[in-house]
Design a protein around this motif. Structure first.
Motif, PDB file in Angstrom:
ATOM      1  N   ALA A  71       0.786  -1.285  -0.252  1.00 29.91           N
ATOM      2  CA  ALA A  71      -0.089  -0.082  -0.542  1.00 29.91           C
ATOM      3  C   ALA A  71       1.055   1.283   0.111  1.00 29.91           C
ATOM      4  N   SER A  72       0.822   2.109  -0.697  1.00 25.12           N
ATOM      5  CA  SER A  72       1.500   3.960  -1.294  1.00 25.12           C
ATOM      6  C   SER A  72       0.854   4.270  -0.882  1.00 25.12           C
ATOM      7  N   VAL A  73      -0.684   4.218  -0.841  1.00 26.33           N
ATOM      8  CA  VAL A  73      -1.832   5.533  -0.452  1.00 26.33           C
ATOM      9  C   VAL A  73      -2.737   4.687   0.418  1.00 26.33           C
ATOM     10  N   ILE A  74      -2.768   5.577   1.899  1.00 30.56           N
ATOM     11  CA  ILE A  74      -4.063   4.665   2.923  1.00 30.56           C
ATOM     12  C   ILE A  74      -4.956   5.925   2.858  1.00 30.56           C
ATOM     13  N   LEU A  75      -6.534   5.552   3.232  1.00 30.96           N
ATOM     14  CA  LEU A  75      -6.952   7.162   3.755  1.00 30.96           C
ATOM     15  C   LEU A  75      -7.804   6.125   4.652  1.00 30.96           C
ATOM     16  N   THR A  76      -8.096   7.261   5.619  1.00 32.17           N
ATOM     17  CA  THR A  76      -8.742   6.921   6.810  1.00 32.17           C
ATOM     18  C   THR A  76      -9.659   7.949   7.054  1.00 32.17           C
ATOM     19  N   CYS A  77     -11.032   7.463   7.383  1.00 30.35           N
ATOM     20  CA  CYS A  77     -12.129   9.110   7.250  1.00 30.35           C
ATOM     21  C   CYS A  77     -12.155   8.107   9.217  1.00 30.35           C
ATOM     22  N   GLY A  78     -12.580   9.475   9.668  1.00 29.31           N
ATOM     23  CA  GLY A  78     -13.045   9.529  10.758  1.00 29.31           C
ATOM     24  C   GLY A  78     -11.918  10.635  11.651  1.00 29.31           C
ATOM     25  N   VAL A  79     -11.145  10.609  11.619  1.00 33.73           N
ATOM     26  CA  VAL A  79      -9.943  10.951  12.071  1.00 33.73           C
ATOM     27  C   VAL A  79     -10.571  12.132  13.069  1.00 33.73           C
ATOM     28  N   THR A  80     -10.474  12.919  14.021  1.00 35.58           N
ATOM     29  CA  THR A  80     -10.091  13.974  14.819  1.00 35.58           C
ATOM     30  C   THR A  80      -9.801  15.030  14.436  1.00 35.58           C
ATOM     31  N   PRO A  81     -10.948  16.070  13.892  1.00 30.70           N
ATOM     32  CA  PRO A  81     -10.125  17.405  12.874  1.00 30.70           C
ATOM     33  C   PRO A  81      -9.713  18.146  13.297  1.00 30.70           C
ATOM     34  N   PRO A  82      -8.328  18.310  12.796  1.00 29.61           N
ATOM     35  CA  PRO A  82      -7.000  18.972  13.464  1.00 29.61           C
ATOM     36  C   PRO A  82      -7.550  20.437  13.305  1.00 29.61           C
ATOM     37  N   ARG A 106       7.275   9.984   3.142  1.00 26.33           N
ATOM     38  CA  ARG A 106       6.581   9.492   3.284  1.00 26.33           C
ATOM     39  C   ARG A 106       5.356  10.533   4.050  1.00 26.33           C
ATOM     40  N   TYR A 107       4.252  11.476   3.682  1.00 21.62           N
ATOM     41  CA  TYR A 107       3.697  12.585   3.876  1.00 21.62           C
ATOM     42  C   TYR A 107       2.555  11.675   4.200  1.00 21.62           C
ATOM     43  N   ARG A 108       1.960  12.559   5.572  1.00 15.38           N
ATOM     44  CA  ARG A 108       0.329  13.124   6.512  1.00 15.38           C
ATOM     45  C   ARG A 108      -0.437  13.601   6.009  1.00 15.38           C
ATOM     46  N   VAL A 109      -1.651  13.283   4.985  1.00  9.48           N
ATOM     47  CA  VAL A 109      -2.161  14.785   4.783  1.00  9.48           C
ATOM     48  C   VAL A 109      -3.262  14.695   5.457  1.00  9.48           C
ATOM     49  N   THR A 110      -3.649  15.812   6.015  1.00  4.91           N
ATOM     50  CA  THR A 110      -5.265  15.212   6.449  1.00  4.91           C
ATOM     51  C   THR A 110      -6.103  16.874   6.502  1.00  4.91           C
ATOM     52  N   THR A 111      -7.322  16.604   6.582  1.00  5.70           N
ATOM     53  CA  THR A 111      -8.344  17.291   6.012  1.00  5.70           C
ATOM     54  C   THR A 111      -8.235  18.343   7.139  1.00  5.70           C
ATOM     55  N   THR A 115     -15.914  18.331   8.460  1.00  8.97           N
ATOM     56  CA  THR A 115     -16.004  17.201   9.670  1.00  8.97           C
ATOM     57  C   THR A 115     -16.687  15.881   8.714  1.00  8.97           C
ATOM     58  N   PRO A 116     -16.808  14.338   9.357  1.00  8.51           N
ATOM     59  CA  PRO A 116     -15.635  14.410   9.960  1.00  8.51           C
ATOM     60  C   PRO A 116     -14.407  14.809   8.911  1.00  8.51           C
ATOM     61  N   ALA A 117     -13.150  14.415   9.734  1.00  8.41           N
ATOM     62  CA  ALA A 117     -11.811  14.669   8.906  1.00  8.41           C
ATOM     63  C   ALA A 117     -11.081  13.279   8.508  1.00  8.41           C
ATOM     64  N   VAL A 118     -10.345  13.813   7.448  1.00  7.16           N
ATOM     65  CA  VAL A 118      -9.708  12.164   6.543  1.00  7.16           C
ATOM     66  C   VAL A 118      -8.494  12.778   6.872  1.00  7.16           C
ATOM     67  N   GLU A 119      -7.610  11.598   6.814  1.00 10.26           N
ATOM     68  CA  GLU A 119      -6.315  11.760   6.310  1.00 10.26           C
ATOM     69  C   GLU A 119      -5.688  10.303   5.535  1.00 10.26           C
ATOM     70  N   ILE A 120      -4.187  11.169   5.222  1.00 10.42           N
ATOM     71  CA  ILE A 120      -3.878   9.925   3.539  1.00 10.42           C
ATOM     72  C   ILE A 120      -2.519  10.240   4.102  1.00 10.42           C
ATOM     73  N   VAL A 132      -2.355  11.925  -5.844  1.00 15.56           N
ATOM     74  CA  VAL A 132      -2.967  11.148  -5.060  1.00 15.56           C
ATOM     75  C   VAL A 132      -3.833  12.364  -4.350  1.00 15.56           C
ATOM     76  N   LEU A 133      -3.786  13.775  -4.201  1.00 13.51           N
ATOM     77  CA  LEU A 133      -4.984  14.930  -3.960  1.00 13.51           C
ATOM     78  C   LEU A 133      -5.506  15.179  -4.517  1.00 13.51           C
ATOM     79  N   ASP A 134      -5.327  15.251  -5.822  1.00 16.26           N
ATOM     80  CA  ASP A 134      -6.333  15.756  -6.877  1.00 16.26           C
ATOM     81  C   ASP A 134      -7.144  14.245  -6.964  1.00 16.26           C
TER      82      ASP A 134
END
Length: 156
Positions: A71-82, A106-111, A115-120, A132-134
């Motif tokens: 896995a080179s891209v992992i998305l998680t929805c429902g993280v705490t909004p920053p 390796r980057y972590r990007v968070t919306t 709400t809810p926030a998404v982390e990739i 990826v972000l596009d």
């Protein structure tokens, strides 16, 4: 009859081997605290089959997605909004992303402001962060904005 039983047993073993081999590509992840938010369901059903040429894989956690093998891209929805941060923030297709490059490439990007926030998590040695972000910003844009936006630290 014994020959038929042996053939059936061999067929069963082959079928189970194929089944187990198919299961081996599942990506083990942990769901975020708010993975059961209905907004995450809206995101999950819109996840694309490919991201920057990497194929989607099964995950074993609610409101997640993964692409590439490994896995080179992992998305998680429902993280705490920053909240406010000094990390860089970039707007892509109307979605603001906080960019954490502490473990580059390796980057972590968070919306930000959703709400809810998404982390990739993405591996920039394998995929283009811009691509990826596009792609994933179009998916994440279904989440409601709370009115917060990226600002330039120099302008505040």
């Amino acid at each position: 009859m014994p020959r038929r039983s042996a053939v059936l047993a061999a067929a069963w073993v082959l079928a189970m081997g194929a089944f187990l081999a198919g299961c081996s590509s599942t990506v083990a992840l942990q769901p975020a605290e708010d993975a059961d938010d209905p907004g995450c369901a809206d995101v999950t059903v819109r996840l694309p089959g490919t991201v920057d040429g990497e194929s989607r894989r099964w995950t074993d956690a609610q409101a997640t997605g993964a692409w590439g093998d490994p896995a080179s891209v992992i998305l998680t929805c429902g993280v705490t909004p920053p909240g406010p941060t000094t990390l860089p923030c970039q707007s892509v297709n109307g979605v603001d992303w906080i960019i954490d490059d502490a473990e580059a490439p390796r980057y972590r990007v968070t919306t930000f402001g959703r709400t809810p926030a998404v982390e990739i998590y993405l591996d920039n040695d394998v995929v283009s962060s811009a691509a990826v972000l596009d792609t994933l910003s179009q998916v994440v844009s279904v989440l409601p904005s709370d009115g917060s936006e990226c600002t330039d630290a120099a302008s505040t």
